[in-house]
Design an enzyme around this catalytic site. Structure first.
Site, short mmCIF file in Angstrom:
data_model
loop_
_atom_site.label_atom_id
_atom_site.label_comp_id
_atom_site.label_asym_id
_atom_site.label_seq_id
_atom_site.Cartn_x
_atom_site.Cartn_y
_atom_site.Cartn_z
N ASP A 128 0.85 -1.20 0.00
CA ASP A 128 0.00 0.00 0.00
C ASP A 128 0.89 1.25 0.00
O ASP A 128 1.84 1.34 0.78
CB ASP A 128 -0.87 -0.05 1.27
CG ASP A 128 -1.95 1.01 1.29
OD1 ASP A 128 -2.41 1.42 0.22
OD2 ASP A 128 -2.35 1.41 2.42
N ASP A 166 2.58 4.99 -5.37
CA ASP A 166 1.88 6.24 -5.08
C ASP A 166 2.69 7.38 -5.64
O ASP A 166 3.54 7.95 -4.97
CB ASP A 166 1.70 6.39 -3.56
CG ASP A 166 0.93 7.64 -3.20
OD1 ASP A 166 0.73 8.48 -4.10
OD2 ASP A 166 0.53 7.79 -2.04
N ASP A 190 -8.51 1.29 6.58
CA ASP A 190 -7.52 1.10 7.64
C ASP A 190 -8.03 1.70 8.95
O ASP A 190 -8.09 1.04 10.00
CB ASP A 190 -6.19 1.76 7.24
CG ASP A 190 -5.08 1.51 8.26
OD1 ASP A 190 -5.29 0.73 9.20
OD2 ASP A 190 -3.99 2.08 8.10
N THR A 191 -8.43 2.97 8.89
CA THR A 191 -8.81 3.70 10.11
C THR A 191 -9.91 3.00 10.91
O THR A 191 -9.84 2.93 12.14
CB THR A 191 -9.25 5.13 9.72
OG1 THR A 191 -8.11 5.78 9.13
CG2 THR A 191 -9.71 5.93 10.91
#
Ligand code: G3H
Ligand code: 13P
Ligand code: ZN
Length: 329
Positions: A82, A104, A261-262
């Site tokens: 990620d 990214d 994720d959070t």
């Protein structure tokens, strides 16, 4: 079973659902995610950020994920990097056996400066050229998903431009594209109302009718979980996530992978805080890591149902990266 990410993306894309991509940093998180996938018969991306790789000293998480794949041969799992920052990290991840990587290119590797379109294109092309011969799928990003993350950078939202996206995909040919349509990383996503740009998504999907799209920053930050954190000594002011119905409206419009994720972090933190506050004498880590694992599994299961992943595990034979290489090169 570990599978190339592209298998999952393409199946989701064709069938109008999204595969949940959940971040993991330790054994309990990997177990919670795979157990949720097994219970709901869902394919899944287990994703590892640069920070998670460093925290777990590179090899630990990889081996934990391999253990999960061994325990659940019936569940197609993509092991995904990620927010990969550069080609070096991508190479390292592929060496470790990752079956999917994200580059990214929206920010420079320090996360401080937005890369130009040309710089993003250049680094993405180099990753695609490197990864494709291994059968490893590549997720690129165009536009900037906002929010604060330890390692993923700090940024404002810059919405993805459809014409640029078309140009970018034509030139770099990633397997999927992360888009910015209003989501952002972290627990405080909106001060007011959550507004996702569905019209922009429509335009992007029209321009890129064959490209699976990826939504980052898609935690819904359930208030009932925030309440638990705050009740047991935490402090999460202004926590607010993406409206789940708006997120569901993206399904069937090219969105094939949704990153969360959070929500898991909040569930884990609340569960640990609760055990420790209610049992101050407790000092056995299993007594709070166990409930944390259970709490995360519930969140992941809920997302798998909401993203219509549940019951959708593609009936695929074991497919190796070797075979994927033949299929995709
Ligand atoms: O978007 C990034 C993920 O939430 C991972 O965050 O870089 O703090 O591990 P991290
Ligand atoms: P959240 O912070 O909304 O969970 O986003 C996670 C993410 O995008 C990981 O890449
Ligand atoms: Zn992200």
């Amino acid at each position: 079973m570990l599978v190339p990410g592209k298998i999952l993306l393409d199946h989701a894309f064709k069938n109008g659902y999204a595969v949940g991509a959940f971040n993991a940093n330790n054994m309990e998180q990997v177990q919670a995610i795979t157990d949720a996938a097994a219970e709901t018969q869902s394919p899944v991306f287990i994703q590892v950020s640069r920070g998670a790789l460093t925290y777990s000293r590179m090899t630990y998480l990889r081996n934990i994920i391999l253990a999960a794949a061994e325990e659940h041969p019936e569940i197609p799992i993509a092991m995904h990097l990620d927010h990969g920052s550069d080609l070096e990290l991508v190479k390292k991840s592929i060496d470790l056996g990752f079956t999917s990587v994200m580059i990214d290119g929206s920010l420079d590797p320090t996360g401080k400066r937005a890369l130009t379109f040309e710089e993003n294109l250049e680094v993405t092309k180099s990753v695609v050229d490197y990864a494709r011969p291994f059968g490893v799928s590549v997720e690129a990003e165009l536009g900037t998903i906002g929010g604060v993350e330890d390692e993923a950078g700090v940024s404002e939202i810059h919405y993805t431009d459809p014409d640029q996206a078309l140009d970018f995909v034509k030139q770099a040919a990633p397997d999927s594209l992360a888009i910015a349509i209003g989501t952002s990383h972290g627990a405080v996503k909106f001060e007011g109302e959550c507004i996702l740009k569905h019209d922009l998504l429509e335009e992007l999907h029209k321009k890129l009718p064959n490209t699976p799209l990826v939504m980052h920053g898609s935690s819904s930050v359930p208030q009932e979980l925030v309440v638990v954190v705050n009740k047991y000594g935490g402090n999460m002011p202004g926590a607010k996530g993406v409206d789940i119905e708006q997120l569901q409206q993206t399904l069937g419009h090219g969105v094939s992978k949704i990153n969360v994720d959070t929500d898991g972090r909040i569930a884990v933190t609340g569960a640990i805080r609760k055990v420790l506050m209610e049992n101050p004498e407790e000092f056995d880590p299993r007594k709070y890591m166990g409930p944390a694992r259970d709490a995360l599994m519930e969140v992941v299961k809920a997302r798998m149902i909401q993203f219509k992943t549940a019951g959708n595990a593609p009936k695929i034979e074991q497919i190796t990266l070797e075979q994927a290489k033949e299929l995709y090169s």
